[in-house]
Design an enzyme around this catalytic site. Structure first.
Site, PDB file in Angstrom:
ATOM      1  N   GLU A  32      18.182  59.078  24.379  1.00 26.77           N
ATOM      2  CA  GLU A  32      18.035  59.109  22.928  1.00 26.77           C
ATOM      3  C   GLU A  32      16.882  58.232  22.460  1.00 26.77           C
ATOM      4  O   GLU A  32      16.790  57.062  22.795  1.00 26.77           O
ATOM      5  CB  GLU A  32      19.321  58.668  22.244  1.00 26.77           C
ATOM      6  CG  GLU A  32      19.253  58.795  20.736  1.00 26.77           C
ATOM      7  CD  GLU A  32      20.595  58.807  20.058  1.00 26.77           C
ATOM      8  OE1 GLU A  32      20.660  59.170  18.875  1.00 26.77           O
ATOM      9  OE2 GLU A  32      21.600  58.457  20.720  1.00 26.77           O
ATOM     10  N   GLU A  59      25.966  64.135  13.836  1.00 25.13           N
ATOM     11  CA  GLU A  59      26.398  62.757  14.046  1.00 25.13           C
ATOM     12  C   GLU A  59      26.515  62.085  12.671  1.00 25.13           C
ATOM     13  O   GLU A  59      25.798  61.133  12.360  1.00 25.13           O
ATOM     14  CB  GLU A  59      25.415  62.017  14.956  1.00 25.13           C
ATOM     15  CG  GLU A  59      26.058  60.861  15.686  1.00 25.13           C
ATOM     16  CD  GLU A  59      25.114  60.188  16.658  1.00 25.13           C
ATOM     17  OE1 GLU A  59      25.590  59.685  17.678  1.00 25.13           O
ATOM     18  OE2 GLU A  59      23.888  60.145  16.397  1.00 25.13           O
TER      19      GLU A  59
END
Length: 289
Positions: A149, A244
């Site tokens: 990420e 998210e």
């Protein structure tokens, strides 16, 4: 493309009844539930099998998200910490194989969020790349992808934009190590997040989505979601698009994500369900064209 959500949307602590949550996200219309790597690390084989069966019965796949603790930091100057991290993530990957989860995502190159005590980026790259190369051997054996990420400057100093993430994974040199881009972080760091997706191309292994303040896609249109979808289609992206969202203040989630005010308009659990259902319909339309 398949569409999912993280488990933490409905709560304020990093905990979950995954059996109930799997059924819930299936009813809403998702394809994927993103679970916590540390939760999976501590599951028994019986618990893993039960979750796998529930996923199969409800048509839900699982991706696995890690915000590593400092004791599992691949960039640590301490060899013992790096070795501990390697054993930890090898166990996570083995449990993922039992579950049928094919994608480990997150800032697994270091720990999250970093404390910025040591910001020697070049040295951190050398150490973490070395240990991701070691981990990649297990990932290759188990046929599991690891998507690293790319975070913003307030959460890491190691990977903060797509361009350097590409350079990093090229140095790791494994077909199972790729990139996770996140619209929240890209909004802070990229000159143009849509072009960043295009630049990532085949290196893009996972996408996290949410508005610039981490609301659900479509809640305030701070991002051009049609353009996100166009960029994904241009690179022939066929992997996970995972929401998210973080709307609720309080608890460990609120502290870690820095949610200092309620973003849900004081929604009931039923309203939260409707919010995310509406967002999923909208996101699919934008991404699939």
């Amino acid at each position: 493309m398949k569409f999912g959500t993280g488990y933490a949307y409905w709560g304020t602590n990093w905990e979950c009844d995954y059996i109930a949550m799997t059924k819930k996200v299936a009813e809403i219309g998702f394809d994927i539930l993103e679970i916590g790597a540390d939760h999976l690390y501590h599951m028994s084989d019986k618990e893993i099998l039960e979750l796998k069966e529930t996923g199969n019965e409800n048509g839900i796949e699982f991706t696995t998200n890690s915000g590593p603790s400092k004791e599992n930091d691949f960039a640590s100057e301490d060899l013992a910490v790096r070795e501990h991290g390697l054993k930890y993530f090898e166990t996570v990957l083995k449990n993922m194989k039992k579950l049928g989860s094919k994608s480990l995502v997150g800032a697994i190159y270091s720990f999250w969020p970093t404390d910025f005590v040591n910001v020697d980026k070049e040295a951190a790259w050398e150490r973490s790349i070395d240990y991701l190369q070691k981990l990649s051997k297990t990932a290759e054996e188990l046929d599991i992808e690891c998507a690293l990420e790319v975070l913003n400057r307030n959460e890491t100093y190691i990977l903060t934009d797509c361009e350097e993430a590409i350079q990093y994974v090229e140095r790791v040199g494994s077909k199972k190590i790729n990139i996770l881009l996140d619209t929240y972080h890209m909004n802070i760091e990229e000159d143009n997040m849509y072009d960043a997706i295009r630049k990532a191309g085949n290196f893009l292994g996972h996408l996290h989505v949410g508005e610039c303040n981490r609301k659900l896609p479509g809640m305030n249109h701070s991002i051009d979601w049609d353009e996100i979808g166009k960029a994904l289609r241009e690179i022939n992206y066929e992997k996970a698009v995972v929401m998210e969202p973080f709307l609720l203040k309080g608890g460990q989630v609120g502290r870690d994500i820095r949610v200092w005010r309620d973003l849900s308009n004081h929604a009931t659990p039923q309203q939260l369900d409707q919010y995310i259902k509406d967002s999923l319909i909208y996101l699919k339309k934008c991404c699939l064209g």
